[in-house]
Design an enzyme around this catalytic site. Structure first.
Site, PDB file in Angstrom:
ATOM      1  N   HIS A   1       0.853  -1.194   0.000  1.00 32.77           N
ATOM      2  CA  HIS A   1       0.000   0.000   0.000  1.00 32.77           C
ATOM      3  C   HIS A   1       0.886   1.241   0.000  1.00 32.77           C
ATOM      4  O   HIS A   1       1.700   1.396  -0.893  1.00 32.77           O
ATOM      5  CB  HIS A   1      -0.944  -0.084   1.209  1.00 32.77           C
ATOM      6  CG  HIS A   1      -2.070   0.906   1.244  1.00 32.77           C
ATOM      7  ND1 HIS A   1      -2.428   1.715   0.190  1.00 32.77           N
ATOM      8  CD2 HIS A   1      -2.946   1.202   2.241  1.00 32.77           C
ATOM      9  CE1 HIS A   1      -3.467   2.467   0.539  1.00 32.77           C
ATOM     10  NE2 HIS A   1      -3.793   2.184   1.778  1.00 32.77           N
TER      11      HIS A   1
ATOM     12  N   HIS B   1      -2.589  -2.448  -9.550  1.00 33.61           N
ATOM     13  CA  HIS B   1      -3.563  -1.778  -8.694  1.00 33.61           C
ATOM     14  C   HIS B   1      -4.844  -2.597  -8.676  1.00 33.61           C
ATOM     15  O   HIS B   1      -5.223  -3.177  -9.685  1.00 33.61           O
ATOM     16  CB  HIS B   1      -3.864  -0.369  -9.226  1.00 33.61           C
ATOM     17  CG  HIS B   1      -4.448   0.545  -8.204  1.00 33.61           C
ATOM     18  ND1 HIS B   1      -5.763   0.520  -7.868  1.00 33.61           N
ATOM     19  CD2 HIS B   1      -3.869   1.483  -7.425  1.00 33.61           C
ATOM     20  CE1 HIS B   1      -5.996   1.416  -6.922  1.00 33.61           C
ATOM     21  NE2 HIS B   1      -4.866   2.013  -6.634  1.00 33.61           N
TER      22      HIS B   1
ATOM     23  N   ASP C   1       2.679   5.202  -6.716  1.00 29.05           N
ATOM     24  CA  ASP C   1       3.941   5.067  -5.981  1.00 29.05           C
ATOM     25  C   ASP C   1       5.156   4.885  -6.862  1.00 29.05           C
ATOM     26  O   ASP C   1       6.287   4.904  -6.368  1.00 29.05           O
ATOM     27  CB  ASP C   1       3.825   3.873  -5.023  1.00 29.05           C
ATOM     28  CG  ASP C   1       2.825   4.144  -3.919  1.00 29.05           C
ATOM     29  OD1 ASP C   1       1.834   3.400  -3.818  1.00 29.05           O
ATOM     30  OD2 ASP C   1       3.013   5.146  -3.194  1.00 29.05           O
TER      31      ASP C   1
HETATM   32  C1  SDX Z   1      -1.542   2.074  -3.341  1.00 32.71           C
HETATM   33  O1  SDX Z   1      -6.286   0.760  -3.266  1.00 32.71           O
HETATM   34  C2  SDX Z   1      -5.790   1.918  -3.478  1.00 32.71           C
HETATM   35  O2  SDX Z   1      -6.474   2.818  -3.959  1.00 32.71           O
HETATM   36  C3  SDX Z   1      -4.348   2.113  -3.052  1.00 32.71           C
HETATM   37  C4  SDX Z   1      -3.671   3.412  -3.465  1.00 32.71           C
HETATM   38  C5  SDX Z   1      -4.272   4.602  -2.751  1.00 32.71           C
HETATM   39  O3  SDX Z   1      -4.139   5.736  -3.269  1.00 32.71           O
HETATM   40  O4  SDX Z   1      -4.773   4.421  -1.617  1.00 32.71           O
HETATM   41  O5  SDX Z   1      -3.795   3.610  -4.868  1.00 32.71           O
HETATM   42  C6  SDX Z   1      -2.181   3.397  -3.103  1.00 32.71           C
HETATM   43  O6  SDX Z   1      -1.500   1.257  -2.460  1.00 32.71           O
HETATM   44  C7  SDX Z   1      -1.019   1.772  -4.726  1.00 32.71           C
HETATM   45  C8  SDX Z   1      -0.468   0.324  -4.842  1.00 32.71           C
HETATM   46  C9  SDX Z   1       0.957   0.337  -4.261  1.00 32.71           C
HETATM   47  N1  SDX Z   1       1.480  -1.069  -4.177  1.00 32.71           N
HETATM   48  C10 SDX Z   1       2.422  -1.502  -5.000  1.00 32.71           C
HETATM   49  O7  SDX Z   1       2.893  -0.854  -5.934  1.00 32.71           O
HETATM   50  C11 SDX Z   1       2.903  -2.913  -4.672  1.00 32.71           C
HETATM   51  C12 SDX Z   1       3.000  -3.751  -5.951  1.00 32.71           C
HETATM   52  N2  SDX Z   1       1.647  -4.025  -6.468  1.00 32.71           N
HETATM   53  C13 SDX Z   1       0.952  -5.088  -5.945  1.00 32.71           C
HETATM   54  O8  SDX Z   1       1.459  -5.911  -4.974  1.00 32.71           O
HETATM   55  C14 SDX Z   1      -0.474  -5.291  -6.385  1.00 32.71           C
HETATM   56  O9  SDX Z   1      -0.579  -4.900  -7.698  1.00 32.71           O
HETATM   57  C15 SDX Z   1      -1.514  -4.602  -5.530  1.00 32.71           C
HETATM   58  C16 SDX Z   1      -1.336  -4.939  -4.108  1.00 32.71           C
HETATM   59  C17 SDX Z   1      -1.409  -3.121  -5.732  1.00 32.71           C
HETATM   60  C18 SDX Z   1      -2.878  -5.071  -6.017  1.00 32.71           C
HETATM   61  O10 SDX Z   1      -2.977  -6.400  -5.690  1.00 32.71           O
HETATM   62  P1  SDX Z   1      -4.244  -7.254  -6.145  1.00 32.71           P
HETATM   63  O11 SDX Z   1      -5.314  -6.382  -6.696  1.00 32.71           O
HETATM   64  O12 SDX Z   1      -4.591  -8.172  -5.009  1.00 32.71           O
HETATM   65  O13 SDX Z   1      -3.697  -8.060  -7.357  1.00 32.71           O
HETATM   66  P2  SDX Z   1      -2.992  -9.450  -7.252  1.00 32.71           P
HETATM   67  O14 SDX Z   1      -1.910  -9.408  -6.232  1.00 32.71           O
HETATM   68  O15 SDX Z   1      -4.044 -10.491  -7.122  1.00 32.71           O
HETATM   69  O16 SDX Z   1      -2.307  -9.525  -8.682  1.00 32.71           O
HETATM   70  C19 SDX Z   1      -3.010  -9.973  -9.823  1.00 32.71           C
HETATM   71  C20 SDX Z   1      -1.938 -10.627 -10.689  1.00 32.71           C
HETATM   72  C21 SDX Z   1      -1.160 -11.716  -9.973  1.00 32.71           C
HETATM   73  O17 SDX Z   1      -0.660 -12.573 -10.977  1.00 32.71           O
HETATM   74  P3  SDX Z   1      -1.266 -14.091 -11.072  1.00 32.71           P
HETATM   75  O18 SDX Z   1      -0.988 -14.731  -9.700  1.00 32.71           O
HETATM   76  O19 SDX Z   1      -2.759 -13.923 -11.305  1.00 32.71           O
HETATM   77  O20 SDX Z   1      -0.554 -14.735 -12.195  1.00 32.71           O
HETATM   78  O21 SDX Z   1      -0.929  -9.633 -11.043  1.00 32.71           O
HETATM   79  C22 SDX Z   1       0.319 -10.010 -10.441  1.00 32.71           C
HETATM   80  C23 SDX Z   1       0.017 -11.009  -9.353  1.00 32.71           C
HETATM   81  O22 SDX Z   1       1.133 -11.878  -9.179  1.00 32.71           O
HETATM   82  N3  SDX Z   1       0.879  -8.773  -9.921  1.00 32.71           N
HETATM   83  C24 SDX Z   1       2.137  -8.424 -10.009  1.00 32.71           C
HETATM   84  C25 SDX Z   1       2.213  -7.137  -9.441  1.00 32.71           C
HETATM   85  N4  SDX Z   1       1.005  -6.765  -9.029  1.00 32.71           N
HETATM   86  C26 SDX Z   1       0.176  -7.791  -9.319  1.00 32.71           C
HETATM   87  N5  SDX Z   1       3.225  -9.068 -10.530  1.00 32.71           N
HETATM   88  C27 SDX Z   1       4.384  -8.380 -10.441  1.00 32.71           C
HETATM   89  N6  SDX Z   1       4.521  -7.123  -9.925  1.00 32.71           N
HETATM   90  C28 SDX Z   1       3.464  -6.496  -9.409  1.00 32.71           C
HETATM   91  N7  SDX Z   1       3.598  -5.268  -8.907  1.00 32.71           N
END
Ligand code: SDX
Length: 436
Positions: A275, A314, A370
């Site tokens: 997050h 996201h 981010d």
């Molecule tokens: C913020 O919610 C908000 O509005 C948050 C925010 C705000 O203003 O409040 O926008 C701020 O938190 C932005 C996000 C910051 N976090 C990151 O940058 C961390 C990296 N990103 C993630 O870990 C992920 O994308 C999330 C946590 C942001 C979202 O996770 P989800 O929606 O639960 O998605 P998921 O983990 O189920 O991913 C779906 C697929 C998966 O692949 P499969 O298992 O289906 O094959 O996408 C992949 C994940 O492995 N994936 C990634 C990835 N993000 C998702 N693979 C590599 N790198 C990534 N960053």
């Protein structure tokens, strides 16, 4: 908040093939059904009834809200209906804070009063300053900020009266005003420097920079381009509807805890690297990659699930996060003053590859808020440990607006989800001598 509309939105017909029974479920505004309407679906009359299972709340609305609108497919973000692009271009953080908290842009008189109120509440009790002395010299600023905000609840016991609107207003103004002060005091402790007190003739953002970076009696005049850039970054981070930390704020607020304690909980949720802690994680990731030559190997690591591309992806945006586009543009203005951050080249290469590689495209992984923010913060002289604090300061406004909306919503109750129990069936206690 008015009750969810049910008239004229049609119904859902559900047939339970286990019993042959059919049910009509009202569709509310926006293609939504009430989860409680599922409970009538039973096999036996004394069953608990049907529930929906939704870990991570990927498809569950917890509230009706008028604060922020996001269209994740189109990359749209609006505060109280106004597009983020217009606010970043034409507004200021305190004006956006007023908009998010009150629902409308302020008149000049309302703006002058709000800025005056915030300016007059920037000091904290001296005992709070002593609190920072209890932390190790290298304590993370976010850990210190969470603790100090929670400690503030002990200085304003009247804040517990969350049902009194005037009282809520005073606590909201105190928190918006004091967050930069507490953040700056945490930073100064981390640096082993004496605190710099708020200067009332400075703007909200300039005052924050002054409390952070002024050394001794020397005058410190923050560059106006950097002041504006930070104000824009604060605008972009002010709210984002029902994200993890806003949900934490609402869940804690639903028990009628005071806003300082609720905010400490929201900040704890934001601190996580998935997050608001992602901006710090992005910088560590870019530094670890180190050079353009290492980017292909890192990308392979992401595809093999050995790495995560922090700052990408996201839950809601399945297009480019509109905030990331604005931050990227703002970074060029900052680098004109600070010099270009070499890590930007690695970030741009990661983005270039990710935007054309099917692993990322097929998963709708785009840069989020981010990805570029940390690069700007580092160029502006902020230490990495302050990045999540720079997220928490402006998001305090969104958390408080969400908290107040919850308390004014007649449909809201204390948050208490159900579960699916998959543990042991009933069994007897086993004395120690018989265990093994
Ligand atoms: C913020 O919610 C908000 O509005 C948050 C925010 C705000 O203003 O409040 O926008 C701020 O938190 C932005 C996000 C910051 N976090 C990151 O940058 C961390 C990296 N990103 C993630 O870990 C992920 O994308 C999330 C946590 C942001 C979202 O996770 P989800 O929606 O639960 O998605 P998921 O983990 O189920 O991913 C779906 C697929 C998966 O692949 P499969 O298992 O289906 O094959 O996408 C992949 C994940 O492995 N994936 C990634 C990835 N993000 C998702 N693979 C590599 N790198 C990534 N960053």
């Amino acid at each position: 908040m008015a009750d969810s509309g049910t008239e004229g939105n049609g119904t859902l017909s559900i047939k339970d093939n286990r019993t042959g029974k059919e049910y009509e479920i009202d569709i509310l505004d926006g293609d939504v059904i009430r989860a409680m309407d599922l409970r009538q679906i039973k096999v036996n009359d004394d069953d608990f009834g049907m529930m929906a299972y939704d870990p991570g709340f990927t498809n569950t609305a917890s509230t009706r809200s008028t604060v922020t609108y996001i269209d994740g497919g189109k990359g749209i973000l609006r505060y109280r209906g106004i597009p983020i692009e217009q606010l970043a271009e034409r507004s200021s953080f305190l004006e956006v804070a007023y908009l998010i908290l009150k629902g409308e842009l302020p008149t000049q008189a309302e703006s002058d009063e709000f800025v005056h109120d915030i300016t007059m509440h920037t000091y904290v009790h001296e005992n709070i300053i002593d609190l920072f002395d209890g932390f190790r010299y290298d304590a993370h600023a976010m850990g210190m900020l969470i603790s100090s905000v929670s400690a503030l609840s002990t200085f304003y016991p009247e804040a517990k009266d969350v049902r009194d609107a005037d009282n809520r207003g005073i606590q909201i103004r105190r928190l918006v005003a004091k967050m930069p002060t507490l953040a700056a005091f945490a930073y100064r402790h981390h640096r082993g420097l004496p605190v710099i007190y708020p200067e009332n003739e400075l703007s909200y953002t300039a005052n924050f920079l002054n409390m952070l970076f002024r050394i001794g009696g020397r005058d410190y005049t923050p560059d106006p381009v950097l002041v504006r850039a930070l104000d824009v970054l604060f605008i972009l981070h002010a709210d984002h509807e029902q994200n993890c930390s806003a949900t934490a704020m609402r869940v804690i607020g639903s028990s009628e805890a005071d806003p300082y304690s609720a905010l400490a909980g929201a900040m704890a949720a934001l601190y996580g690297p998935l997050h608001g802690g992602a901006n710090e994680a992005v910088l560590h990731m870019l530094s670890r990659i180190g050079s353009l030559d290492n980017v292909p190997a890192f990308i392979e690591g992401v595809k093999n699930r050995e790495e995560r591309l922090m700052g990408f992806g996201h839950r809601v945006y399945k297009a480019y996060d509109p905030r990331a586009s604005i931050i990227k543009k703002t970074s060029e203005e900052v680098f004109e003053i600070t010099g270009r951050n070499p890590l930007l080249n690695i970030a741009l290469e990661l983005e270039r590859i990710a935007l054309e590689d099917d692993f990322f495209v097929s998963r709708n992984l785009y840069p989020n808020v981010d990805f570029y923010s940390g690069i700007i913060y580092q160029a502006m002289g902020f230490p990495v440990e302050l990045f999540s604090v720079l997220f928490a300061i402006p998001r305090t406004v969104g958390w408080l607006a969400q908290w107040e909306e919850l308390l004014e919503d007649s449909e809201q109750r204390i948050a208490r989800p159900r579960q699916i129990y998959v543990g042991s069936d009933v069994r007897d206690f086993v004395p120690m001598e018989e265990r093994g």
